[in-house]
Scaffold this active site. Structure first.
Site, mmCIF file in Angstrom:
data_model
loop_
_atom_site.group_PDB
_atom_site.id
_atom_site.type_symbol
_atom_site.label_atom_id
_atom_site.label_comp_id
_atom_site.label_asym_id
_atom_site.label_seq_id
_atom_site.Cartn_x
_atom_site.Cartn_y
_atom_site.Cartn_z
ATOM 1 N N GLY A 72 0.826 -1.209 0.000
ATOM 2 C CA GLY A 72 0.000 0.000 0.000
ATOM 3 C C GLY A 72 0.854 1.250 0.000
ATOM 4 O O GLY A 72 2.072 1.200 0.167
ATOM 5 N N GLY A 118 2.654 3.730 1.462
ATOM 6 C CA GLY A 118 3.190 3.945 2.800
ATOM 7 C C GLY A 118 3.699 5.361 3.004
ATOM 8 O O GLY A 118 4.025 5.768 4.109
ATOM 9 N N LYS A 175 3.968 12.268 -3.043
ATOM 10 C CA LYS A 175 4.851 11.180 -2.597
ATOM 11 C C LYS A 175 5.848 11.768 -1.608
ATOM 12 O O LYS A 175 6.519 12.757 -1.910
ATOM 13 C CB LYS A 175 5.570 10.590 -3.811
ATOM 14 C CG LYS A 175 6.470 9.415 -3.497
ATOM 15 C CD LYS A 175 6.987 8.786 -4.791
ATOM 16 C CE LYS A 175 8.018 7.710 -4.522
ATOM 17 N NZ LYS A 175 8.521 7.132 -5.778
ATOM 18 N N ASP A 178 8.911 6.046 7.751
ATOM 19 C CA ASP A 178 8.613 7.409 8.221
ATOM 20 C C ASP A 178 7.641 8.163 7.313
ATOM 21 O O ASP A 178 7.259 9.291 7.610
ATOM 22 C CB ASP A 178 9.910 8.208 8.400
ATOM 23 C CG ASP A 178 10.673 8.366 7.095
ATOM 24 O OD1 ASP A 178 10.190 7.901 6.030
ATOM 25 O OD2 ASP A 178 11.768 8.963 7.119
ATOM 26 N N GLY A 179 7.281 7.563 6.192
ATOM 27 C CA GLY A 179 6.323 8.217 5.302
ATOM 28 C C GLY A 179 6.907 9.350 4.473
ATOM 29 O O GLY A 179 6.195 10.075 3.793
ATOM 30 N N ARG A 200 3.108 13.740 -8.138
ATOM 31 C CA ARG A 200 3.195 12.811 -9.260
ATOM 32 C C ARG A 200 1.854 12.746 -9.963
ATOM 33 O O ARG A 200 0.808 12.669 -9.330
ATOM 34 C CB ARG A 200 3.582 11.444 -8.694
ATOM 35 C CG ARG A 200 3.767 10.384 -9.717
ATOM 36 C CD ARG A 200 4.638 9.275 -9.169
ATOM 37 N NE ARG A 200 3.923 8.398 -8.245
ATOM 38 C CZ ARG A 200 4.465 7.284 -7.724
ATOM 39 N NH1 ARG A 200 5.698 6.944 -8.033
ATOM 40 N NH2 ARG A 200 3.784 6.539 -6.904
ATOM 41 N N ARG A 202 -2.146 -1.021 -9.929
ATOM 42 C CA ARG A 202 -0.951 -1.842 -10.105
ATOM 43 C C ARG A 202 -1.328 -3.307 -10.209
ATOM 44 O O ARG A 202 -2.423 -3.698 -9.771
ATOM 45 C CB ARG A 202 -0.046 -1.685 -8.871
ATOM 46 C CG ARG A 202 0.313 -0.263 -8.551
ATOM 47 C CD ARG A 202 0.515 -0.087 -7.046
ATOM 48 N NE ARG A 202 0.619 1.341 -6.709
ATOM 49 C CZ ARG A 202 1.756 2.001 -6.589
ATOM 50 N NH1 ARG A 202 2.894 1.350 -6.725
ATOM 51 N NH2 ARG A 202 1.778 3.287 -6.325
ATOM 52 N N ASP A 241 4.268 -4.593 -7.342
ATOM 53 C CA ASP A 241 3.601 -3.374 -6.858
ATOM 54 C C ASP A 241 4.074 -2.151 -7.626
ATOM 55 O O ASP A 241 3.491 -1.075 -7.507
ATOM 56 C CB ASP A 241 3.831 -3.188 -5.354
ATOM 57 C CG ASP A 241 5.309 -3.241 -4.976
ATOM 58 O OD1 ASP A 241 5.967 -4.247 -5.309
ATOM 59 O OD2 ASP A 241 5.801 -2.282 -4.379
ATOM 60 N N ASP A 291 7.430 4.515 -10.242
ATOM 61 C CA ASP A 291 8.351 4.294 -9.125
ATOM 62 C C ASP A 291 9.809 4.273 -9.547
ATOM 63 O O ASP A 291 10.453 3.234 -9.624
ATOM 64 C CB ASP A 291 7.966 3.034 -8.341
ATOM 65 C CG ASP A 291 7.012 3.402 -7.216
ATOM 66 O OD1 ASP A 291 6.647 4.592 -7.140
ATOM 67 O OD2 ASP A 291 6.631 2.526 -6.436
HETATM 68 P P1 AMP Z 1 8.964 1.300 -3.366
HETATM 69 O O1 AMP Z 1 10.149 0.391 -3.298
HETATM 70 O O2 AMP Z 1 9.292 2.757 -3.336
HETATM 71 O O3 AMP Z 1 8.045 0.946 -4.460
HETATM 72 O O4 AMP Z 1 8.173 1.053 -1.992
HETATM 73 C C1 AMP Z 1 7.699 -0.195 -1.603
HETATM 74 C C2 AMP Z 1 6.743 -0.054 -0.445
HETATM 75 O O5 AMP Z 1 7.376 0.533 0.689
HETATM 76 C C3 AMP Z 1 5.538 0.816 -0.725
HETATM 77 O O6 AMP Z 1 4.463 0.272 -0.029
HETATM 78 C C4 AMP Z 1 5.947 2.145 -0.157
HETATM 79 O O7 AMP Z 1 4.852 2.947 0.155
HETATM 80 C C5 AMP Z 1 6.705 1.714 1.076
HETATM 81 N N1 AMP Z 1 7.677 2.723 1.513
HETATM 82 C C6 AMP Z 1 8.844 3.042 0.897
HETATM 83 N N2 AMP Z 1 9.492 4.004 1.585
HETATM 84 C C7 AMP Z 1 8.725 4.301 2.674
HETATM 85 C C8 AMP Z 1 8.845 5.219 3.760
HETATM 86 N N3 AMP Z 1 9.899 6.031 3.900
HETATM 87 N N4 AMP Z 1 7.855 5.238 4.681
HETATM 88 C C9 AMP Z 1 6.789 4.438 4.580
HETATM 89 N N5 AMP Z 1 6.615 3.553 3.570
HETATM 90 C C10 AMP Z 1 7.575 3.488 2.621
HETATM 91 MG MG MG Z 2 6.374 1.306 -5.195
#
Ligand code: AMP
Ligand code: MG
Length: 473
Positions: free
Chosen positions: A89, A91, A112, A124-125, A175, A182, A251, A261
């Site tokens: 999801g 995050g 994002k 940390d979002g 974005r 997905r 994803d 991404d």
């Molecule tokens: P990504 O590799 O960027 O596609 O991220 C994979 C998953 O990790 C997705 O669910 C993102 O929302 C989550 N995610 C990546 N970085 C963070 C972050 N700093 N805080 C919270 N969720 C993250």
């Molecule tokens: Mg992703």
């Protein structure tokens, strides 16, 4: 927020059942400031009320909610480096809403790096300035090359610190996408055996992205077929640019066929078929030359998730889905041939196509040639600057038979080279956005190079080469 009133959001995703998302607002940030604004994209989207002003800054930093916006984090699952995660999801992303652009199409407006959500899994979002500027440059370059991609509308510094390998300034990217649906979205419902929402997802995806399939007798199968074609076409375009996505997890596979991404992605300088940049891709799963194979694997996963909808009889469903997915290599080969022929100046559909690029690439790999500049040299018929081999004579032969080479914007002169992106990020960390602006301007038309941008076409000197990209995004 007077000028926000002109933006008409129409939030179809927010109207889907609760299982699809968590509704929540972005987390406000301390001190937002502009890093970049894409005025041209804003105009194309019909976002006339938005500009590089304080009101827009407040909305795109997540500090204020625009009228009509209904922020949410989307639910999805996925296989990351082959390992199954039933719940991922958004995050660290918030969909603000959707707009209908001047082209009549619906687009997501998503932040994002906008704060934690119920899907953060301890993260940390947030995002830091580096990956935000990287995604901005690379996605806009892809768009300029005609590669389906999400776009970058804005980059905003948060005035907060983010902890990664070190402490960095935080940033939020706005974005734009045809949708953020997905393969992992389908997997989210499939793993829960939630067939009703899975069916709803298929109908929604078709209604939004592929309305011509709406009357199809077997809609999930038709959707699978379409997504297979889009993915094959997309990866063929990546291959033609020397692009390595780096995290082709399910994803990160958009049902729209957009590149999505941009994490540890990179373009190759010297050609190497098994090139890997990502520091976390230890097994080389997402190496350059493996991308078509991974695309196929990802489509098998998508097919798997759709099985219960394809036919009530499981064996029949598998047979039908296999019939579609087994064609991936053939469909990819067709797309790739079109791209490869265009890069070689061959009239599309010539039989000589397939072998020639392979021979040329083999020679380039042996010689350690720069991928981008070799095709530019070829287009300018500077054969002495290309690796020797039978391929040269073969190519000239075909050119002669077709009445000369035909190039139509198939070989960009300039790409976002890693060392230039890193240089732009390093300067931005010092508060100097000039290198970023120069690069952005140069990449806006990759098929022409202004005299003062010539230096950006050069491969890195030995001490400038970037060997790895990091996932601490
Ligand atoms: P990504 O590799 O960027 O596609 O991220 C994979 C998953 O990790 C997705 O669910 C993102 O929302 C989550 N995610 C990546 N970085 C963070 C972050 N700093 N805080 C919270 N969720 C993250
Ligand atoms: Mg992703």
């Amino acid at each position: 927020m007077s000028n926000q009133n002109k933006i008409r959001f129409d939030n179809s995703y927010a109207r889907l059942p609760d299982a699809f998302h968590a509704k929540l607002s972005p987390e406000p940030v301390a001190e937002p400031s502009w890093l970049a604004w894409n005025g041209e994209l804003a105009r194309g989207l019909g976002l006339d009320g938005w500009g590089q002003d304080d009101a827009t800054l407040a909305v795109l930093s997540g500090n204020e909610i625009a009228e009509g916006s209904e922020p949410l984090a989307a639910a999805y699952a996925g296989q990351q480096f082959g390992n199954w995660s039933p719940q991922l999801g958004d995050g660290r992303a918030h969909l603000l809403g959707e707009v209908i652009a001047n082209d009549g199409l619906r687009y997501d407006v998503q932040l994002k790096g906008s704060g934690p959500t119920p899907f953060s899994r301890g993260g940390d979002g947030r995002a830091w300035l580096g990956p935000v500027l990287r995604e901005y440059l690379v996605s806009e370059f892809m768009a300029a090359c005609g590669v389906p991609t999400t776009r970058a509308l804005a980059a905003i510094a948060t005035g907060e610190r983010v902890l990664r390998e070190a402490v960095f300034p935080g940033a939020v990217l706005t974005r734009i996408a045809r949708s953020h649906l997905r393969v992992g979205t389908a997997q989210f419902f499939s793993i829960r055996k939630d067939t009703d929402n899975l069916r709803l997802l298929v109908d929604y995806t078709i209604g939004r992205l592929y309305p011509d399939l709406a009357e199809h007798a077997n809609k999930p199968l038709a959707l699978l077929e379409r997504v297979v074609d889009r993915q094959a076409g997309l990866i063929a375009k990546w291959m033609g640019l020397g692009f390595i996505h780096g995290v082709m997890n399910t994803d990160n596979v958009a049902l729209s066929g957009e590149t999505i991404d941009y994490g540890p992605c990179a373009f190759m300088d010297e050609f190497k078929n098994d090139k890997v940049f990502s520091s976390i891709d230890h097994g080389g799963r997402y190496a350059y030359g493996g991308q078509p194979h991974v695309g196929h694997w990802n489509m098998v996963q998508f097919a798997q998730s759709l099985l219960p909808l394809i036919d009530d009889d499981e064996d029949r469903a598998v047979e039908l889905a296999q019939g579609v997915v087994n064609d991936f290599p053939k469909i990819y080969a067709r797309h790739h041939k079109t791209i490869a022929n265009a890069k070689l100046g061959l009239v599309v559909d010539r039989e000589e196509g397939p072998q020639l690029p392979a021979d040329m690439l083999t020679a380039m790999q042996t010689a350690g040639s720069d991928f981008t500049n070799s095709f530019v040299a070829l287009e300018e018929q500077r054969f002495d600057q290309l690796p020797a081999g039978d391929w040269q004579a073969d190519l000239r032969d075909v050119w002669e038979r077709q009445g000369g080479p035909e190039f139509t914007r198939s070989n960009p002169q300039i790409i976002p080279r890693n060392h230039r992106i890193e240089e732009a990020i390093a300067a931005a960390l010092e508060g100097d956005m000039a290198p970023f602006e120069t690069l952005r301007l140069a990449l806006a038309d990759p098929f022409e190079v202004a005299p003062d941008h010539q230096h950006l076409t050069a491969p890195p000197a030995e001490n400038e080469a970037v060997l790895q990209t990091f996932c601490g995004t």
